[in-house]
Design an enzyme around this catalytic site. Structure first.
Site, short mmCIF file in Angstrom:
data_model
loop_
_atom_site.label_atom_id
_atom_site.label_comp_id
_atom_site.label_asym_id
_atom_site.label_seq_id
_atom_site.Cartn_x
_atom_site.Cartn_y
_atom_site.Cartn_z
CB ALA A 143 25.11 50.92 6.82
CD GLU A 144 20.80 49.54 6.80
OE1 GLU A 144 20.71 48.66 7.77
OE2 GLU A 144 21.58 50.60 7.13
CB THR A 145 21.76 48.44 -0.87
OG1 THR A 145 23.49 48.61 -0.80
CG2 THR A 145 21.43 48.68 -2.25
#
Length: 270
Positions: free
Chosen positions: A44-46
């Site tokens: 979903a996020e880095t």
């Protein structure tokens, strides 16, 4: 360069919300490289962070990317980054992150959890947009705009069972906010250890359903604190992976507390 995958808002591997975390040596590389790494990680996020000079308003600069776009706020990847800083010895004590949403503080707690200090989302009641019930698969009882910092439409549903049973049309949901939809309801049985449930659908940033969303809880906290008459609450985000977020409403700020577990460490070669 070392890269880690951290499961946030959970105390066990393979639950909560996974985030990639990279601690950079000196400044941010160009945006195309950052976006390509996030696309490769495909969570979903880095999060990308680098140390700032001493004596300023913040200790580390922090940015977050989904597989398709940079975002202005991300709770679980901030928690994951703070976890990496503390467990790796790169930073001790509270850490101040310079972000697109201002300075965000992450404080390690004695029990191993981490508390994030985030801005509270402003909630504005709105009419339930035409078509939302059909796209979501359930009729909302109320709807709220969460303001530009979060960018979601928050909808309250009749009960927990309705939230758990949602099978939305993700493509259709994209029309109703800049990021997506937060669907929530009061817990059917608070004795289970949580006060409210939620699910988050973010098709506009390439995430059909986010496993656990810290930023959404900056809107859920004021909503449910007003409904339940308490500032200190526990939210269950009822995705397949699930996760718990403790929220404490402090006026214009919301405290989000959770745990994190590093599940993968490796080297980024490009």
């Amino acid at each position: 360069m070392r890269i880690r995958i951290v499961d946030a808002f959970t105390d066990r591997p393979f639950a909560g919300n996974p985030a990639g975390v990279l601690l950079l040596d000196d400044g941010f590389p160009d945006d195309d490289w950052l976006q390509n790494v996030a696309m490769e990680v495909n969570h979903a996020e880095t999060a990308f962070a680098h140390r700032l000079p001493e004596g300023g308003d913040a200790d580390w600069a922090l940015r977050w990317f989904t597989p398709v776009a940079e975002v202005a706020m991300c709770g679980h990847a901030t928690l994951a980054t703070a976890h990496v800083l503390h467990t790796s010895g790169a930073h001790k004590g509270p850490v101040r992150f310079a972000t697109r949403s201002g300075v965000l503080i992450a404080t390690p707690d004695a029990d191993g959890s981490i508390t994030l200090d985030f801005p509270t989302a402003p909630l504005t009641p709105v009419e339930v947009p035409a078509g939302v019930a059909e796209a979501l698969g359930a009729e909302p009882v109320a709807a709220f705009d969460t303001g530009p910092s979060v960018g979601d439409l928050l909808v309250e549903l009749a009960d927990e069972t309705t939230v758990l049973g949602l099978t939305p049309d993700h493509k259709s949901l994209a029309a109703y906010s800049s990021r997506g939809i937060i669907a929530t309801a009061r817990a059917d049985a608070p004795s289970r250890g949580y006060d409210f449930v939620s699910r988050c659908f973010f098709p506009n940033v390439g995430i059909d359903e986010d496993p656990v969303t810290g930023s959404a809880h900056t809107a859920l906290a004021p909503h449910w604190s007003a409904r339940l008459g308490r500032e200190d609450l526990i939210g269950l985000q009822a995705s397949r992976r699930t996760g718990l977020v403790r929220t404490v409403l402090r006026g214009e700020r919301t405290l989000l507390t959770g745990r994190a577990v590093t599940t993968i460490e490796g080297r980024l070669l490009s």
